[in-house]
Write a protein that holds these residues in place. Structure first.
Motif, PDB file in Angstrom:
ATOM      1  N   UNK A  75      53.899  37.798  20.232  1.00 60.21           N
ATOM      2  CA  UNK A  75      55.092  37.232  19.602  1.00 60.21           C
ATOM      3  C   UNK A  75      56.075  36.926  20.725  1.00 60.21           C
ATOM      4  N   UNK A  76      56.511  35.669  20.742  1.00 61.28           N
ATOM      5  CA  UNK A  76      57.432  35.219  21.778  1.00 61.28           C
ATOM      6  C   UNK A  76      58.612  34.522  21.099  1.00 61.28           C
ATOM      7  N   UNK A  77      59.793  35.073  21.301  1.00 63.76           N
ATOM      8  CA  UNK A  77      61.011  34.552  20.676  1.00 63.76           C
ATOM      9  C   UNK A  77      60.844  34.385  19.167  1.00 63.76           C
ATOM     10  N   UNK A  78      60.208  35.394  18.539  1.00 64.56           N
ATOM     11  CA  UNK A  78      60.026  35.423  17.098  1.00 64.56           C
ATOM     12  C   UNK A  78      58.896  34.546  16.570  1.00 64.56           C
ATOM     13  N   UNK A  79      58.162  33.885  17.422  1.00 65.31           N
ATOM     14  CA  UNK A  79      57.068  33.001  16.993  1.00 65.31           C
ATOM     15  C   UNK A  79      55.715  33.545  17.438  1.00 65.31           C
ATOM     16  N   UNK A  80      54.707  33.272  16.609  1.00 58.89           N
ATOM     17  CA  UNK A  80      53.333  33.642  16.967  1.00 58.89           C
ATOM     18  C   UNK A  80      52.873  32.723  18.095  1.00 58.89           C
ATOM     19  N   UNK A  81      52.450  33.320  19.185  1.00 64.79           N
ATOM     20  CA  UNK A  81      51.979  32.575  20.355  1.00 64.79           C
ATOM     21  C   UNK A  81      50.743  33.256  20.913  1.00 64.79           C
ATOM     22  N   UNK A  82      50.265  32.737  22.012  1.00 61.31           N
ATOM     23  CA  UNK A  82      49.199  33.405  22.756  1.00 61.31           C
ATOM     24  C   UNK A  82      49.524  33.296  24.243  1.00 61.31           C
ATOM     25  N   UNK A  83      49.168  34.364  24.934  1.00 57.35           N
ATOM     26  CA  UNK A  83      49.384  34.372  26.375  1.00 57.35           C
ATOM     27  C   UNK A  83      48.039  34.126  27.048  1.00 57.35           C
ATOM     28  N   UNK A  84      48.032  33.212  28.016  1.00 51.82           N
ATOM     29  CA  UNK A  84      46.814  32.851  28.734  1.00 51.82           C
ATOM     30  C   UNK A  84      47.022  33.189  30.210  1.00 51.82           C
ATOM     31  N   UNK A  85      46.137  33.989  30.746  1.00 49.04           N
ATOM     32  CA  UNK A  85      46.178  34.343  32.159  1.00 49.04           C
ATOM     33  C   UNK A  85      44.905  33.830  32.818  1.00 49.04           C
ATOM     34  N   UNK A  86      45.075  33.012  33.856  1.00 49.18           N
ATOM     35  CA  UNK A  86      43.943  32.450  34.582  1.00 49.18           C
ATOM     36  C   UNK A  86      44.015  32.862  36.043  1.00 49.18           C
ATOM     37  N   UNK A  87      42.863  33.147  36.611  1.00 54.27           N
ATOM     38  CA  UNK A  87      42.745  33.469  38.028  1.00 54.27           C
ATOM     39  C   UNK A  87      41.598  32.636  38.570  1.00 54.27           C
ATOM     40  N   UNK A  88      41.854  31.874  39.635  1.00 55.98           N
ATOM     41  CA  UNK A  88      40.747  31.136  40.250  1.00 55.98           C
ATOM     42  C   UNK A  88      40.970  30.925  41.736  1.00 55.98           C
ATOM     43  N   UNK A  89      40.140  30.095  42.321  1.00 56.04           N
ATOM     44  CA  UNK A  89      40.094  29.857  43.771  1.00 56.04           C
ATOM     45  C   UNK A  89      39.640  31.107  44.513  1.00 56.04           C
ATOM     46  N   UNK A  90      38.786  31.888  43.881  1.00 58.43           N
ATOM     47  CA  UNK A  90      38.323  33.151  44.447  1.00 58.43           C
ATOM     48  C   UNK A  90      36.927  32.961  45.042  1.00 58.43           C
ATOM     49  N   UNK A  91      36.782  33.286  46.320  1.00 58.56           N
ATOM     50  CA  UNK A  91      35.453  33.248  46.929  1.00 58.56           C
ATOM     51  C   UNK A  91      35.188  34.462  47.823  1.00 58.56           C
ATOM     52  N   UNK A  92      36.069  35.444  47.734  1.00 55.58           N
ATOM     53  CA  UNK A  92      35.919  36.670  48.511  1.00 55.58           C
ATOM     54  C   UNK A  92      36.104  37.839  47.555  1.00 55.58           C
ATOM     55  N   UNK A  93      35.306  38.870  47.563  1.00 53.44           N
ATOM     56  CA  UNK A  93      34.258  39.182  48.523  1.00 53.44           C
ATOM     57  C   UNK A  93      33.046  38.262  48.368  1.00 53.44           C
ATOM     58  N   UNK A  94      32.231  38.225  49.401  1.00 52.82           N
ATOM     59  CA  UNK A  94      31.063  37.348  49.419  1.00 52.82           C
ATOM     60  C   UNK A  94      30.057  37.733  48.339  1.00 52.82           C
ATOM     61  N   UNK A  95      29.944  39.015  48.027  1.00 51.14           N
ATOM     62  CA  UNK A  95      29.011  39.487  47.006  1.00 51.14           C
ATOM     63  C   UNK A  95      29.561  39.132  45.626  1.00 51.14           C
ATOM     64  N   UNK A  96      28.832  38.293  44.892  1.00 54.01           N
ATOM     65  CA  UNK A  96      29.295  37.793  43.595  1.00 54.01           C
ATOM     66  C   UNK A  96      29.499  38.912  42.577  1.00 54.01           C
ATOM     67  N   UNK A  97      28.637  39.900  42.553  1.00 53.81           N
ATOM     68  CA  UNK A  97      28.775  41.006  41.608  1.00 53.81           C
ATOM     69  C   UNK A  97      30.075  41.759  41.877  1.00 53.81           C
ATOM     70  N   UNK A  98      30.356  42.048  43.142  1.00 53.93           N
ATOM     71  CA  UNK A  98      31.605  42.734  43.508  1.00 53.93           C
ATOM     72  C   UNK A  98      32.819  41.874  43.144  1.00 53.93           C
ATOM     73  N   UNK A  99      32.719  40.574  43.377  1.00 60.17           N
ATOM     74  CA  UNK A  99      33.823  39.664  43.089  1.00 60.17           C
ATOM     75  C   UNK A  99      34.114  39.641  41.589  1.00 60.17           C
ATOM     76  N   UNK A 100      33.070  39.564  40.773  1.00 59.49           N
ATOM     77  CA  UNK A 100      33.246  39.535  39.310  1.00 59.49           C
ATOM     78  C   UNK A 100      33.860  40.850  38.817  1.00 59.49           C
ATOM     79  N   UNK A 101      33.416  41.976  39.377  1.00 55.24           N
ATOM     80  CA  UNK A 101      33.990  43.269  38.989  1.00 55.24           C
ATOM     81  C   UNK A 101      35.466  43.347  39.371  1.00 55.24           C
ATOM     82  N   UNK A 102      35.802  42.855  40.558  1.00 55.65           N
ATOM     83  CA  UNK A 102      37.198  42.862  41.010  1.00 55.65           C
ATOM     84  C   UNK A 102      38.056  41.955  40.130  1.00 55.65           C
ATOM     85  N   UNK A 103      37.521  40.802  39.734  1.00 57.84           N
ATOM     86  CA  UNK A 103      38.244  39.895  38.836  1.00 57.84           C
ATOM     87  C   UNK A 103      38.518  40.567  37.495  1.00 57.84           C
ATOM     88  N   UNK A 104      37.518  41.246  36.973  1.00 58.65           N
ATOM     89  CA  UNK A 104      37.678  41.923  35.687  1.00 58.65           C
ATOM     90  C   UNK A 104      38.758  43.005  35.766  1.00 58.65           C
TER      91      UNK A 104
END
Length: 181
Positions: A134-163
């Motif tokens: 709820x934002x200023x009395x109205x039903x809304x949704x909050x969207x959070x995006x994270x990108x441009x990530x290429x470190x750490x080199x290990x994809x599994x570690x990177x996905x865990x860190x993103x989560x």
């Protein structure tokens, strides 16, 4: 005999000078680890950001690209974008995860992530979460995006860190923007 001694002394001095310059140059070019304790003007646990930051010589956090209801920040190491965080307060009448499915595919192998907001997707090089609010009395949704990530080199570690970052930062940034679940 004295000239041989002089030559050895000169060689020793030259070697010592070369060693000092080499050590000094190595010290000047040594890379360091960085700590970021704020993203988009909001406090964040630096341990959650650290996995995305390779060692380097310079760090720049650009929070100057934010607008009301749209916090934005970019984190650069040695001039290379390493993390781009975007938040948006938007209308609640559409499924943002479905609408952005195609763009998430460009980040590599998107998959749903449980326990983050009302829904989240984690990809190889980015992530997105959505939470009704709820934002200023109205039903809304909050969207959070994270990108441009290429470190750490290990994809599994990177996905865990993103989560981990997405899970921790979503409620913080929502609260700071006045978007209440």
């Amino acid at each position: 005999m004295q000239s041989a001694r002089r030559s050895l002394t000169t060689l020793a001095r030259g070697a010592a000078l070369l060693a000092a310059v080499t050590v000094g140059a190595a010290g000047c070019s040594s890379k360091k680890s960085f700590e970021v304790s704020g993203l988009c003007g909001r406090k964040v646990d630096s341990a959650l950001v650290a996995p995305f930051l390779p060692k380097g010589e310079t760090l720049k956090v650009d929070d100057g690209i934010s607008a009301p209801e749209q916090p934005r920040c970019q984190v650069y190491v040695d001039g290379d974008l390493r993390l781009y965080v975007r938040g948006n307060i938007d209308k609640a009448d559409f499924d943002i995860l479905k609408a952005t499915e195609r763009s998430m595919r460009r980040l590599g192998n998107p998959a749903p992530a449980d326990g983050i907001g009302d829904g989240a997707t984690i990809a190889d090089r980015g992530a997105m979460a959505v939470q009704a609010c709820t934002y200023k009395g109205e039903e809304r949704q909050y969207i959070l995006e994270i990108d441009s990530v290429d470190h750490p080199a290990n994809t599994v570690e990177r996905r865990e860190a993103l989560q981990k970052l997405l899970r921790a930062h979503l409620p913080v940034i929502m609260k700071a923007e006045g978007c209440r679940p």
